[in-house]
Design an enzyme around this catalytic site. Structure first.
Site, PDB file in Angstrom:
ATOM      1  CG  HIS A 114      -4.014   4.047  -3.354  1.00 31.59           C
ATOM      2  ND1 HIS A 114      -5.207   4.014  -4.034  1.00 31.59           N
ATOM      3  CD2 HIS A 114      -4.029   2.965  -2.514  1.00 31.59           C
ATOM      4  CE1 HIS A 114      -5.915   2.963  -3.630  1.00 31.59           C
ATOM      5  NE2 HIS A 114      -5.228   2.313  -2.710  1.00 31.59           N
ATOM      6  CE1 TYR A 134      -4.166   1.606   0.648  1.00 27.49           C
ATOM      7  CE2 TYR A 134      -3.370   2.272   2.802  1.00 27.49           C
ATOM      8  CZ  TYR A 134      -4.338   2.316   1.817  1.00 27.49           C
ATOM      9  OH  TYR A 134      -5.469   3.068   2.022  1.00 27.49           O
TER      10      TYR A 134
END
Ligand code: MN
Length: 410
Positions: free
Chosen positions: A131, A126
């Site tokens: 994002h 991640y």
């Protein structure tokens, strides 16, 4: 005299790239291939053809090149990877070997590609600040976009290795429990099917006791890079993920591109990652020996139309850091281990790597060229990821494509 590179190289698939694949021709068994231009070269057939005239395949590589895929090579380790790549570069840039390359190769449009390696363990990260911040703003609007751990360690989870699928394999819309307004979930096909435009990293060699340092990750274990679409059912994910994280909203299908770009081919694409906000724990310190960021530009294509260009160079965490993190607790590393970077999103709206972000949670649908409004994926839509990086001396490294079409739910 001309070389095979003179005859066959194209922009993106020149002697600077030479990505690997597993391919077959009509009726034939899969074999290890390498790509030059629009030719898929049968590596074992090439080695056999050059056995008397040279350049001769170095000792110790015959088992790896006669395998149907990369599995034997991945287990063999960096010395073998470097020797094979050096031989391939020599062959395609040597006068007199072009005929052998032609005879041992096939037009890429005539070959069928297979999974290039057996996925061992699969982890998804991640690692994009943009994002993670976008998702935080959407799901936790009253809190700071990033959780306190995000810049201290690369957040990730273990995924399902068996459903990492080859580009070109279509899949049905997943079903599961979807959240509803009244609090009682309903079971059915996902209504919020999404993509995650990511980069995937293929690992080789072994570290049975884990604790792979950043430097060792880069020197010994990072074999290659692919495009990776971590298809995500946002409604299923939203209902199931507390408190243990992503599960069935992710595990139905994750597509990889099928030409594995060697880590060495990306030497000219290495860039410094973003400035670090905190001093990192020693095992994550990547301030020496790098830089380890990668200047790969991706393209997200929906039914033939480019909708986003995610920039990998903006990723906060680098591949060697992610390897160091996944093994710091003593977890073993084995050949075929694979990890995704996490959705790549840049700072701009047209650099977002998911439809969740491009449509801001479905609240701000965007308009396609034909006038249709788009938020999440409809049955029959096709998403294709593409990617390029700078190679040495102005050349281009092309990643090919990672594509699949969403089929109706079963
Ligand atoms: Mn993901």
């Amino acid at each position: 005299m001309t070389t095979a590179a003179d005859r066959f190289a194209t922009e993106g698939f020149g002697p600077q790239n030479l990505p690997y694949a597993s391919f077959s021709t009509a009726g034939g068994a899969p074999r290890l291939g390498v790509r030059l231009g629009e030719r898929a070269i049968d590596v074992n057939a090439l080695a056999t053809a050059l056995d008397t005239t040279g350049p001769v395949l170095p000792e110790g590589l015959h088992t790896a090149v006669s395998a149907p895929d990369l599995d034997v090579l991945l287990a063999a380790g960096r010395e073998a990877w470097t020797a094979l790549r050096a031989w391939l570069v020599e062959v395609v840039t040597t006068d007199g070997a072009a005929e052998a390359v032609e005879r041992a190769s096939h037009p890429v449009e005539e070959v069928r590609l297979h999974m290039p390696f057996t996925v061992a363990d699969y982890v998804d990260y991640y690692a994009s600040e943009h994002h993670a911040s976008n998702v935080g703003r959407m799901f936790r609007p009253d809190q700071a976009p990033l959780l306190p751990n995000w810049k201290r360690l690369p957040v990730g989870y273990h995924g399902r290795a068996g459903t990492v699928i080859p580009s070109g394999q279509d899949f049905p819309r997943p079903k599961g429990l979807r959240p509803e307004q009244d609090g009682t979930p309903s079971f059915g096909p996902s209504r919020r099917l999404d993509i995650e435009a990511e980069i995937g990293f293929v690992l080789g060699g072994s570290a049975p006791a884990g604790e792979v340092s950043v430097a060792r990750a880069a020197a010994e274990h990072l074999f290659g890079v692919v495009l990776f679409n971590d298809w995500s059912a946002r409604d299923i994910q939203a209902y199931e993920y507390v408190p243990l994280g992503p599960y069935l909203g992710k595990s139905f299908a994750s597509s990889i591109s099928l030409w594995v770009v060697p880590w060495e081919a990306l030497a000219a694409a290495r860039v410094a990652p973003p400035a670090r906000e905190h001093e990192l724990a020693p095992y994550l310190d990547d301030s020496s020996g790098g830089p380890w960021g990668l200047d790969i530009t991706m393209e997200v294509v929906l039914d033939g139309q480019a909708v986003s260009h995610p920039p990998v160079r903006t990723m906060y965490w680098t591949a060697p850091q992610m390897v160091a993190h996944m093994t710091v607790n003593g977890a073993s590393l084995r050949p075929g281990d694979f990890f995704g970077s996490g959705t790549v999103s840049g700072p701009e709206a047209d650099q977002r790597g998911s439809f969740l972000e491009l449509s801001w949670g479905g609240k701000e649908p965007f308009t396609l060229a034909d006038g249709t409004e788009m938020s999440f994926l409809e049955d029959g839509q096709t998403v294709t990821l593409k990617g390029t990086a700078p190679g040495p001396d102005g050349s281009v490294i092309d990643f090919g494509e990672c594509t699949a079409t969403v089929l109706p739910a079963t």
